[in-house]
Design a protein around this motif. Sequence first.
Motif, PDB file in Angstrom:
ATOM      1  N   ASP A 188      -8.499   7.962  -5.187  1.00 56.03           N
ATOM      2  CA  ASP A 188      -9.837   7.547  -5.596  1.00 56.03           C
ATOM      3  C   ASP A 188      -9.983   7.559  -7.115  1.00 56.03           C
ATOM      4  OD1 ASP A 188     -12.664   6.899  -5.032  1.00 56.03           O
ATOM      5  OD2 ASP A 188     -13.037   8.876  -5.878  1.00 56.03           O
ATOM      6  N   MET A 189      -9.521   8.623  -7.765  1.00 59.68           N
ATOM      7  CA  MET A 189      -9.641   8.704  -9.217  1.00 59.68           C
ATOM      8  C   MET A 189      -8.729   7.715  -9.921  1.00 59.68           C
ATOM      9  SD  MET A 189      -9.850  12.815  -9.863  1.00 59.68           S
ATOM     10  CE  MET A 189     -10.951  13.853  -8.887  1.00 59.68           C
ATOM     11  N   ALA A 190      -7.523   7.526  -9.396  1.00 65.01           N
ATOM     12  CA  ALA A 190      -6.552   6.646 -10.049  1.00 65.01           C
ATOM     13  C   ALA A 190      -7.034   5.209 -10.094  1.00 65.01           C
ATOM     14  CB  ALA A 190      -5.204   6.735  -9.335  1.00 65.01           C
ATOM     15  N   ARG A 191      -7.696   4.761  -9.043  1.00 66.29           N
ATOM     16  CA  ARG A 191      -8.161   3.365  -9.027  1.00 66.29           C
ATOM     17  C   ARG A 191      -9.248   3.134 -10.073  1.00 66.29           C
ATOM     18  NH1 ARG A 191     -12.743   1.986  -5.702  1.00 66.29           N
ATOM     19  NH2 ARG A 191     -13.775   3.825  -4.863  1.00 66.29           N
ATOM     20  N   HIS A 192      -9.971   4.194 -10.438  1.00 65.62           N
ATOM     21  CA  HIS A 192     -10.994   4.067 -11.480  1.00 65.62           C
ATOM     22  C   HIS A 192     -10.397   4.226 -12.877  1.00 65.62           C
ATOM     23  CE1 HIS A 192     -14.425   3.810  -8.799  1.00 65.62           C
ATOM     24  NE2 HIS A 192     -14.005   4.876  -8.141  1.00 65.62           N
ATOM     25  N   CYS A 193      -9.134   4.586 -12.953  1.00 67.14           N
ATOM     26  CA  CYS A 193      -8.472   4.798 -14.249  1.00 67.14           C
ATOM     27  C   CYS A 193      -7.411   3.741 -14.510  1.00 67.14           C
ATOM     28  CB  CYS A 193      -7.867   6.200 -14.309  1.00 67.14           C
ATOM     29  SG  CYS A 193      -9.091   7.519 -14.265  1.00 67.14           S
ATOM     30  N   ASP A 194      -7.595   2.568 -13.915  1.00 69.54           N
ATOM     31  CA  ASP A 194      -6.772   1.406 -14.237  1.00 69.54           C
ATOM     32  C   ASP A 194      -5.343   1.493 -13.706  1.00 69.54           C
ATOM     33  OD1 ASP A 194      -7.191  -1.109 -15.289  1.00 69.54           O
ATOM     34  OD2 ASP A 194      -6.234  -0.633 -17.176  1.00 69.54           O
ATOM     35  N   PHE A 195      -5.152   2.161 -12.580  1.00 67.60           N
ATOM     36  CA  PHE A 195      -3.849   2.183 -11.934  1.00 67.60           C
ATOM     37  C   PHE A 195      -3.881   1.304 -10.682  1.00 67.60           C
ATOM     38  CE2 PHE A 195      -3.641   6.103 -14.373  1.00 67.60           C
ATOM     39  CZ  PHE A 195      -2.338   6.107 -14.816  1.00 67.60           C
ATOM     40  N   HIS A 196      -2.767   0.640 -10.432  1.00 66.89           N
ATOM     41  CA  HIS A 196      -2.557  -0.081  -9.180  1.00 66.89           C
ATOM     42  C   HIS A 196      -1.893   0.910  -8.235  1.00 66.89           C
ATOM     43  CE1 HIS A 196      -1.674  -3.690  -6.690  1.00 66.89           C
ATOM     44  NE2 HIS A 196      -0.623  -2.973  -6.312  1.00 66.89           N
ATOM     45  N   VAL A 197      -2.613   1.345  -7.211  1.00 61.68           N
ATOM     46  CA  VAL A 197      -2.171   2.469  -6.386  1.00 61.68           C
ATOM     47  C   VAL A 197      -1.480   1.984  -5.119  1.00 61.68           C
ATOM     48  CG1 VAL A 197      -2.857   4.586  -5.210  1.00 61.68           C
ATOM     49  CG2 VAL A 197      -4.102   3.836  -7.266  1.00 61.68           C
ATOM     50  N   ILE A 198      -0.260   2.486  -4.919  1.00 61.30           N
ATOM     51  CA  ILE A 198       0.498   2.222  -3.699  1.00 61.30           C
ATOM     52  C   ILE A 198       0.684   3.551  -2.986  1.00 61.30           C
ATOM     53  CG2 ILE A 198       2.670   1.372  -2.722  1.00 61.30           C
ATOM     54  CD1 ILE A 198       2.993  -0.350  -5.227  1.00 61.30           C
ATOM     55  N   LEU A 199       0.206   3.639  -1.753  1.00 62.18           N
ATOM     56  CA  LEU A 199       0.300   4.865  -0.965  1.00 62.18           C
ATOM     57  C   LEU A 199       1.348   4.681   0.122  1.00 62.18           C
ATOM     58  CD1 LEU A 199      -0.900   7.703  -0.464  1.00 62.18           C
ATOM     59  CD2 LEU A 199      -2.505   6.628   1.133  1.00 62.18           C
ATOM     60  N   ILE A 200       2.273   5.646   0.224  1.00 60.95           N
ATOM     61  CA  ILE A 200       3.390   5.543   1.155  1.00 60.95           C
ATOM     62  C   ILE A 200       3.438   6.764   2.064  1.00 60.95           C
ATOM     63  CG2 ILE A 200       5.914   5.459   1.375  1.00 60.95           C
ATOM     64  CD1 ILE A 200       5.961   4.056  -1.364  1.00 60.95           C
ATOM     65  N   ASP A 201       3.488   6.518   3.364  1.00 62.03           N
ATOM     66  CA  ASP A 201       3.648   7.591   4.339  1.00 62.03           C
ATOM     67  C   ASP A 201       4.047   6.954   5.671  1.00 62.03           C
ATOM     68  OD1 ASP A 201       3.074   9.820   6.266  1.00 62.03           O
ATOM     69  OD2 ASP A 201       2.255  10.762   4.474  1.00 62.03           O
ATOM     70  N   SER A 202       4.911   7.613   6.398  1.00 63.28           N
ATOM     71  CA  SER A 202       5.352   7.054   7.686  1.00 63.28           C
ATOM     72  C   SER A 202       4.319   7.244   8.786  1.00 63.28           C
ATOM     73  CB  SER A 202       6.679   7.703   8.116  1.00 63.28           C
ATOM     74  OG  SER A 202       6.519   9.100   8.261  1.00 63.28           O
ATOM     75  N   ARG A 203       3.308   8.080   8.539  1.00 62.81           N
ATOM     76  CA  ARG A 203       2.296   8.372   9.566  1.00 62.81           C
ATOM     77  C   ARG A 203       1.170   7.335   9.514  1.00 62.81           C
ATOM     78  NH1 ARG A 203       1.613  14.471   7.529  1.00 62.81           N
ATOM     79  NH2 ARG A 203       1.734  13.289   5.589  1.00 62.81           N
ATOM     80  N   VAL A 204       1.168   6.466  10.507  1.00 63.12           N
ATOM     81  CA  VAL A 204       0.187   5.367  10.547  1.00 63.12           C
ATOM     82  C   VAL A 204      -1.235   5.896  10.590  1.00 63.12           C
ATOM     83  CG1 VAL A 204      -0.558   3.332  11.850  1.00 63.12           C
ATOM     84  CG2 VAL A 204       1.873   3.893  11.705  1.00 63.12           C
ATOM     85  N   SER A 205      -1.449   7.013  11.242  1.00 59.10           N
ATOM     86  CA  SER A 205      -2.798   7.568  11.381  1.00 59.10           C
ATOM     87  C   SER A 205      -3.365   8.072  10.063  1.00 59.10           C
ATOM     88  CB  SER A 205      -2.797   8.697  12.409  1.00 59.10           C
ATOM     89  OG  SER A 205      -1.946   9.751  11.978  1.00 59.10           O
ATOM     90  N   LEU A 206      -2.497   8.331   9.075  1.00 57.12           N
ATOM     91  CA  LEU A 206      -2.942   8.850   7.789  1.00 57.12           C
ATOM     92  C   LEU A 206      -2.909   7.815   6.677  1.00 57.12           C
ATOM     93  CD1 LEU A 206      -1.227  12.386   7.685  1.00 57.12           C
ATOM     94  CD2 LEU A 206      -3.536  11.786   8.470  1.00 57.12           C
ATOM     95  N   CYS A 207      -1.904   6.955   6.689  1.00 55.54           N
ATOM     96  CA  CYS A 207      -1.714   5.994   5.596  1.00 55.54           C
ATOM     97  C   CYS A 207      -2.480   4.713   5.887  1.00 55.54           C
ATOM     98  CB  CYS A 207      -0.220   5.721   5.416  1.00 55.54           C
ATOM     99  SG  CYS A 207       0.163   4.784   3.931  1.00 55.54           S
ATOM    100  N   ASN A 208      -3.783   4.762   5.689  1.00 51.08           N
ATOM    101  CA  ASN A 208      -4.635   3.597   5.928  1.00 51.08           C
ATOM    102  C   ASN A 208      -5.928   3.755   5.134  1.00 51.08           C
ATOM    103  OD1 ASN A 208      -6.794   4.920   7.713  1.00 51.08           O
ATOM    104  ND2 ASN A 208      -4.907   5.410   8.841  1.00 51.08           N
ATOM    105  N   LYS A 209      -6.654   2.659   4.953  1.00 49.73           N
ATOM    106  CA  LYS A 209      -7.847   2.678   4.101  1.00 49.73           C
ATOM    107  C   LYS A 209      -9.019   3.413   4.732  1.00 49.73           C
ATOM    108  CE  LYS A 209      -9.501  -1.921   5.533  1.00 49.73           C
ATOM    109  NZ  LYS A 209      -9.857  -3.271   5.038  1.00 49.73           N
TER     110      LYS A 209
END
Length: 319
Positions: A188-209
């Motif tokens: 949340d903070m990174a997107r407001h600080c001009d970063f393009h955020v890529i989130l990686i995790d094998s757990r489908v239940s966690l790695c989602n918007k």
Amino acid sequence: MNQFALILKELSQTDRECVLVTVIHVKGSAYLGEGTTMLIKNDGSSVGIISPGCLEEDVMLQAENVFQDKKSLTLIYDMADAEGWGIGNGCNGILYLTLEYIDEELKQRLTEILANLNDGLYTIHQKYLNGQYELEQTVFKASNHQPEAFQEQKLLSNGSGYVFTHMIEPKTRLIIFGAGIDARPLVDMARHCDFHVILIDSRVSLCNKQNIPGADQYITAHPLEAIKKINLKRNDYIVLMTHHFLHDKNILQKLIGQSLDYIGIMGTKERSKKLLDSNIPSNVYTPVGLSIGAEGPYEIAVSILAELIHIRNEKRKTK
């Protein structure tokens, strides 16, 4: 912070008539420098700032003339005027601004810039003005690397008038391995600080918007498979927060041989030494984040973002 990417995104999502405001020249000191942009819509709303609140109201009033005439306008504000714009703010500079009416052709070109930034491309935005600082032409050029000749935003004389060169950088990619509870405030903070955020995790239940909103990209795959998909670049920033020793070790074995600007590892330095067989390279930051005595996910996210911003800004100074 680069407001331009936010402005382009907003422009691509609105049907309103818009005016693009750009600071093209500063004499003396000012709150924000050359290249600062602001978007004004014809409903009175705006995105971005060009001052600490001194100029925005008047600029928006001037934009009404641009909406009416559909012609570009150049404004000059003397911030040293004690009875005018400079009252109480401590700035003594003179600001030159262009207000461009965004017609369909310009909107299309700006939309292309947004696509370029999303693809990691740099864009050179040049404005040609006559001797009276009236805007005559706007030109865009894309590049897959930072052009050496255009590192600064400058207004220069070209003999018959002036040319302003604005280099638009793609967002720095922040690649986060691990979609645990502590990733949520960091994303949340990174997107407001001009970063393009890529989130990686094998757990489908966690790695989602729904679970962690705000990332630009979600990759649900084993970390080693994810690395193959993201085409790592030197100026990528990596944060490991999987809380899984074997995953971190495997990821680091893939990353250490690559020339990355930043690899941050969550956990103690002793843990990181075990991960790296006691050999910690200079681009590996552990424990991740500035040492501010952070406790809990939100304070830890603040410490990480502070470190990332500091390193990013220092890197920009040396380019």
